[in-house]
Design a protein around this motif. Structure first.
Motif, mmCIF file in Angstrom:
data_model
loop_
_atom_site.group_PDB
_atom_site.id
_atom_site.type_symbol
_atom_site.label_atom_id
_atom_site.label_comp_id
_atom_site.label_asym_id
_atom_site.label_seq_id
_atom_site.Cartn_x
_atom_site.Cartn_y
_atom_site.Cartn_z
ATOM 1 N N LEU A 63 0.810 -1.221 0.000
ATOM 2 C CA LEU A 63 0.000 0.000 0.000
ATOM 3 C C LEU A 63 0.845 1.274 0.000
ATOM 4 N N THR A 64 2.104 1.169 0.470
ATOM 5 C CA THR A 64 2.947 2.364 0.568
ATOM 6 C C THR A 64 4.055 2.365 -0.486
ATOM 7 N N ALA A 65 3.885 1.545 -1.503
ATOM 8 C CA ALA A 65 4.970 1.338 -2.482
ATOM 9 C C ALA A 65 5.467 2.640 -3.111
ATOM 10 N N ASP A 66 4.593 3.651 -3.209
ATOM 11 C CA ASP A 66 5.050 4.880 -3.874
ATOM 12 C C ASP A 66 5.508 5.976 -2.902
ATOM 13 N N ILE A 67 5.698 5.606 -1.641
ATOM 14 C CA ILE A 67 6.283 6.561 -0.677
ATOM 15 C C ILE A 67 7.761 6.207 -0.524
ATOM 16 N N SER A 68 8.631 7.204 -0.666
ATOM 17 C CA SER A 68 10.059 6.864 -0.715
ATOM 18 C C SER A 68 10.784 7.072 0.617
ATOM 19 N N GLY A 69 10.064 7.467 1.650
ATOM 20 C CA GLY A 69 10.704 7.742 2.946
ATOM 21 C C GLY A 69 11.231 6.497 3.636
ATOM 22 N N PRO A 70 11.905 6.691 4.758
ATOM 23 C CA PRO A 70 12.506 5.577 5.482
ATOM 24 C C PRO A 70 11.468 4.674 6.149
ATOM 25 N N VAL A 71 11.922 3.486 6.490
ATOM 26 C CA VAL A 71 11.101 2.508 7.202
ATOM 27 C C VAL A 71 11.708 2.321 8.586
ATOM 28 N N PHE A 72 10.847 2.255 9.610
ATOM 29 C CA PHE A 72 11.344 2.103 10.980
ATOM 30 C C PHE A 72 10.874 0.788 11.584
ATOM 31 N N GLU A 73 11.809 0.064 12.146
ATOM 32 C CA GLU A 73 11.485 -1.154 12.899
ATOM 33 C C GLU A 73 11.740 -0.862 14.373
ATOM 34 N N LEU A 74 10.664 -0.843 15.161
ATOM 35 C CA LEU A 74 10.813 -0.566 16.594
ATOM 36 C C LEU A 74 10.881 -1.888 17.354
ATOM 37 N N GLY A 75 12.046 -2.219 17.830
ATOM 38 C CA GLY A 75 12.227 -3.505 18.492
ATOM 39 C C GLY A 75 12.783 -4.501 17.503
ATOM 40 N N LEU A 76 14.036 -4.879 17.658
ATOM 41 C CA LEU A 76 14.670 -5.799 16.695
ATOM 42 C C LEU A 76 14.480 -7.239 17.124
ATOM 43 N N GLY A 77 14.677 -7.510 18.401
ATOM 44 C CA GLY A 77 14.548 -8.882 18.915
ATOM 45 C C GLY A 77 15.491 -9.804 18.161
ATOM 46 N N ASN A 78 14.972 -10.912 17.771
ATOM 47 C CA ASN A 78 15.720 -11.918 17.026
ATOM 48 C C ASN A 78 16.032 -11.453 15.602
ATOM 49 N N GLY A 79 15.257 -10.484 15.112
ATOM 50 C CA GLY A 79 15.518 -9.918 13.784
ATOM 51 C C GLY A 79 14.725 -10.543 12.645
ATOM 52 N N ARG A 80 13.763 -11.407 12.969
ATOM 53 C CA ARG A 80 13.025 -12.087 11.889
ATOM 54 C C ARG A 80 12.146 -11.135 11.092
ATOM 55 N N THR A 81 11.395 -10.270 11.797
ATOM 56 C CA THR A 81 10.543 -9.350 11.017
ATOM 57 C C THR A 81 11.406 -8.314 10.308
ATOM 58 N N TYR A 82 12.514 -7.907 10.925
ATOM 59 C CA TYR A 82 13.444 -6.995 10.247
ATOM 60 C C TYR A 82 13.938 -7.627 8.949
ATOM 61 N N HIS A 83 14.350 -8.874 9.029
ATOM 62 C CA HIS A 83 14.832 -9.578 7.831
ATOM 63 C C HIS A 83 13.730 -9.618 6.771
ATOM 64 N N HIS A 84 12.511 -9.870 7.225
ATOM 65 C CA HIS A 84 11.385 -9.919 6.281
ATOM 66 C C HIS A 84 11.166 -8.551 5.623
ATOM 67 N N MET A 85 11.234 -7.497 6.414
ATOM 68 C CA MET A 85 11.057 -6.149 5.857
ATOM 69 C C MET A 85 12.149 -5.840 4.825
ATOM 70 N N CYS A 86 13.366 -6.281 5.100
ATOM 71 C CA CYS A 86 14.454 -6.111 4.135
ATOM 72 C C CYS A 86 14.136 -6.835 2.827
ATOM 73 N N GLU A 87 13.557 -8.021 2.950
ATOM 74 C CA GLU A 87 13.240 -8.801 1.753
ATOM 75 C C GLU A 87 12.149 -8.140 0.922
ATOM 76 N N ILE A 88 11.127 -7.611 1.595
ATOM 77 C CA ILE A 88 9.985 -7.100 0.831
ATOM 78 C C ILE A 88 10.153 -5.624 0.445
ATOM 79 N N MET A 89 11.096 -4.925 1.093
ATOM 80 C CA MET A 89 11.353 -3.522 0.723
ATOM 81 C C MET A 89 12.858 -3.323 0.550
ATOM 82 N N PRO A 90 13.459 -4.065 -0.399
ATOM 83 C CA PRO A 90 14.925 -4.094 -0.500
ATOM 84 C C PRO A 90 15.529 -2.743 -0.864
ATOM 85 N N GLU A 91 14.735 -1.878 -1.464
ATOM 86 C CA GLU A 91 15.263 -0.596 -1.922
ATOM 87 C C GLU A 91 15.229 0.463 -0.821
ATOM 88 N N GLN A 92 14.639 0.104 0.329
ATOM 89 C CA GLN A 92 14.344 1.118 1.344
ATOM 90 C C GLN A 92 15.424 1.206 2.417
#
Ligand SMILES: C[S@@+](CC[C@H](N)C(=O)[O-])C[C@H]1O[C@@H](n2cnc3c(N)ncnc32)[C@H](O)[C@@H]1O
Ligand code: NI
Ligand code: NI
Lengths: 182, 182
Positions: free
Chosen positions: B45-74
């Motif tokens: 839904l936000t594909a045409d917004i070019s601003g940064p993405v914030f992950e609050l809480g890294l933990g094990n890093g699984r959702t962070y890794h997923h966000m990297c995969e689905i928004m590799p350009e960000q």
């Protein structure tokens, strides 16, 4: 791989890896879903065996809790080096075989004989090669514990001499879990 | 509840709870699947917004890794008190805002303004009441960071004055995650 990690490794966006691979979140969900599907399937297939159930590796206790839910009538024994599970998923003391499985599995054979209905093992860590070596060494200690018709569910490929690998249920993913029957 | 736990609590099998409830494994899978569905949906839904993405809480890093995969350009920035993630999912130093979010979120507002494409928060622990108090306190610090049309995905219900809650995607489970739009 992901841009962030490539940048970190100094590779940059030119040699950008294709992002069609699964994320760690995807892999983790697939592993959990597979584990659950195999446990449900194995519990169903062994419903008429009354022997004990063994959980090798308690960890957080999620699969232990699930096994309690799907086999509420069964004695479920947990083999673990050090209990560090969620309070909701901590077995009673008299259901724990505390220590290294290389010591507690032989003790279990003396105590229970070949009576186990279901043995679940999720002992591995992140290193695939180490997990495989571990599976080779632990297989001969698990093998004699199963009752006739008993099943073993594992996250690693095991090395049994007399058990037969059986087909996975629908939701399980090939190579992520394994089921063996005596 | 499960026989093992009832026995432990000295309740015994007479007052046996019905076992139609979900196991911790079921709940955990549902939470992970919901998180993934919401992140995928929000990224789309936000594909045409070019601003940064914030992950609050890294933990094990699984959702962070997923966000990297689905928004590799960000550019994905991670807010975390103490980095303890899996090595595959550890952000580069210059993408980490280290410290308590009550200090780092105001710093982020100074640095980035209202530009964020997507903010994901999975800060909660096991205590629902504490999580809710935390969500109330942190909401006003998150709210001003989003770009127009930017989305916030959260594991807890948030308390925003100007953001609108939007419908969840198909695989997400009501009450397990929340999406808000500016
Ligand atoms: C991946 S965790 C199990 C996770 C569990 N299936 C769950 O759903 O929460 C593996 C566990 O095996 C235990 N373990 C590993 N090697 C062991 C050994 N040789 N003897 C006893 N326990 C061991 C570890 O302490 C760890 O708690
Ligand atoms: Ni990647
Ligand atoms: Ni229960």
């Amino acid at each position: 791989m992901c841009y962030q990690f490539l940048t970190k490794a100094g590779i940059g966006s030119a040699s950008f890896a294709k992002d069609d691979e699964m994320s760690r979140l995807d892999l983790f969900i697939a592993r959990m879903v597979s584990q659950r599907a195999c446990l449900n399937h194995a519990a169903q297939l062994t419903a008429d065996i009354s022997g004990p159930v063994f959980e090798l590796g308690l960890g957080n206790g999620r699969t232990y809790h699930h096994m309690c839910e799907i086999m509420p009538e069964q004695d479920i024994y947990v083999f673990e080096r050090a209990i560090a599970s969620h309070p909701d998923s901590t077995p009673p003391d008299d259901r724990v075989l505390l220590g290294d499985v290389f010591e507690t599995l032989p003790l279990a054979l003396t105590r229970f004989g070949a009576t186990a209905r279901l043995i679940h093992a999720d002992l591995g860590g992140h290193n695939a090669q180490k997990n495989d070596e571990f599976a080779r060494r632990v297989s001969p200690l698990i093998e004699p514990l199963l009752a006739d018709g008993g099943l073993m569910v594992s996250s690693d490929r095991m090395y049994f001499e007399t058990l037969t690998q059986i087909a996975l249920p629908q939701d399980a993913i090939e190579g992520r879990c394994f089921i063996y029957r005596r």
